[in-house]
Design an enzyme around this catalytic site. Structure first.
Site, PDB file in Angstrom:
ATOM      1  N   CYS A 135       0.821  -1.213   0.000  1.00  0.00           N
ATOM      2  CA  CYS A 135       0.000   0.000   0.000  1.00  0.00           C
ATOM      3  C   CYS A 135       0.858   1.267   0.000  1.00  0.00           C
ATOM      4  O   CYS A 135       1.329   1.711   1.045  1.00  0.00           O
ATOM      5  CB  CYS A 135      -0.923  -0.021   1.212  1.00  0.00           C
ATOM      6  SG  CYS A 135      -1.925   1.456   1.346  1.00  0.00           S
ATOM      7  N   CYS A 138      -0.546   4.110   2.072  1.00  0.00           N
ATOM      8  CA  CYS A 138      -0.381   3.967   3.526  1.00  0.00           C
ATOM      9  C   CYS A 138       1.070   4.225   3.926  1.00  0.00           C
ATOM     10  O   CYS A 138       1.340   4.868   4.934  1.00  0.00           O
ATOM     11  CB  CYS A 138      -0.728   2.554   3.988  1.00  0.00           C
ATOM     12  SG  CYS A 138      -2.172   1.846   3.228  1.00  0.00           S
ATOM     13  N   ASP A 139       2.023   3.700   3.159  1.00  0.00           N
ATOM     14  CA  ASP A 139       3.414   3.661   3.626  1.00  0.00           C
ATOM     15  C   ASP A 139       4.385   4.525   2.817  1.00  0.00           C
ATOM     16  O   ASP A 139       5.537   4.691   3.213  1.00  0.00           O
ATOM     17  CB  ASP A 139       3.914   2.202   3.607  1.00  0.00           C
ATOM     18  CG  ASP A 139       3.055   1.315   4.504  1.00  0.00           C
ATOM     19  OD1 ASP A 139       2.608   1.817   5.551  1.00  0.00           O
ATOM     20  OD2 ASP A 139       2.820   0.152   4.147  1.00  0.00           O
TER      21      ASP A 139
END
Ligand code: NDP
Length: 308
Positions: A135, A138-139
């Site tokens: 992701c 997300c990261d």
């Protein structure tokens, strides 16, 4: 342990689940949506959604899901952020367990979606969350001005690479062949992006690192087996999705690839009163708009089923 009966329970909270909730609630069925701890589905890990009708400038995935949820909540649906742990569809009312809480329902819509597949190469588990991720949204922010890699040749890989190109100093796109599955426009955007460099005809054989996280990836050529080590701080895997159907094994009929079987052109599963909507039953289109469409179909079919 509490036991509560609902006429309708919707399992899952992506575009399909929330759309089903909007329709079921407006039909006066007061559905319970068991949304999952990670509610919102795959769009929660997406950036720009440019192909959901109604948003001419595009919209951020999580923001779109916030609207879906607010619209479902506006009508008479109860949304709880729990994971379903067990189901029993062998007789009506259907039984659904979410941790310590037991529920029964006259009809159920399954809209548990799909999740990202992983590669399983050496080092993947060891560096998971420390540079290995599925992701970018997300990261990605952890790798500002670092060199990162994205693996895959579909639209997800292209989207992740383009997103990361705005954060990282360099993005290597690793794909196992030369032709892309991604749409032409996405491939062109990658090709013309000075921050993205292709490693075509390669697979990632191993992820290497130290106590601080990932330091490099070992690539193997799919043409001549030759190997090379490329320094990177993160590897984002974007190789497609698998349906979330483990829970329904032995209860609902599935295709060989694990997607739920529905009567073609409908959302009916093999169990009368259990309907399937969204990616969990669609391995062909897998779009937010088609998921929402089948969520609507499931709620209408369910209402008719309950009226009969
Ligand atoms: P896809 O199945 O389309 O692509 C997966 C990619 O990963 C393929 O290129 C495949 O290679 C590669 N791959 C699979 N397994 C491996 C492996 N073991 N090792 C190396 N490479 C591997 O999945 P996506 O998630 O990209 O897309 C799914 C659907 O969602 C598509 O219909 C897509 O169009 C849509 N989508 C649309 C978006 C948008 O419009 N904004 C954004 C994201 C997705 P190969 O090609 O060789 O099989």
């Amino acid at each position: 342990m509490s036991q509560t009966h609902y006429r309708v329970i919707i399992i899952g909270s992506g575009p399909a689940g929330y759309t089903a909730a909007i329709y079921a609630a407006r039909a006066g069925l007061s559905p319970l949506v068991i949304a999952g701890y990670a509610s919102g589905g795959q769009l929660m890990t997406t950036t720009d959604v440019e192909n959901y009708p109604g948003f001419p400038e595009g919209i951020d995935g999580p923001e779109l899901m916030k609207y879906f949820r607010a619209q479902a909540a506006r009508f008479d649906s109860l949304i709880i952020d729990k994971d379903v742990t067990q189901v029993d569809f062998s007789e009506r009312p259907f039984k659904i367990q979410a941790g310590n809480d037991a529920y029964t329902a006259d009809a159920v819509i399954v809209s548990t979606g799909a999740q990202a597949k992983t590669l399983g190469m050496k080092g993947e588990k060891e560096y998971w969350g420390r540079g290995v991720s599925t992701c970018a949204t997300c990261d990605g922010a952890f790798f500002k001005n670092k060199v990162v890699a994205v693996v895959g040749g579909g639209d997800t890989a292209a989207e992740e690479a383009l997103y990361l190109s705005r954060i990282a100093s360099k993005v290597f796109l690793v794909h196992r062949r030369e032709a892309f599955r991604a749409s032409h426009i996405m491939v062109e955007r990658m090709r013309t992006n000075p921050n993205i460099e292709f490693f075509l005809n390669y697979v990632v054989d191993e992820i290497k690192g130290n106590e601080n996280g990932v330091t490099s990836m070992a690539l193997k050529s799919t043409q001549d087996e030759s190997e090379r080590d490329v320094p990177v701080s993160a590897v984002f895997e974007a190789i497609g999705h698998a349906p979330t159907t483990e829970l329904f094994k032995g209860q609902l009929e599935m295709h060989e690839n694990g997607y739920l079987k529905v009567v073609p052109g409908t959302t009916e599963t093999n169990v009368p009163g259990v309907f399937a909507a969204g990616d969990v039953q669609d391995h062909v289109y897998r779009q937010a708009v088609t998921a929402a469409g089948t969520g609507c179909m499931a709620a209408i079919a369910l209402e008719r089923f309950l009226n009969e």
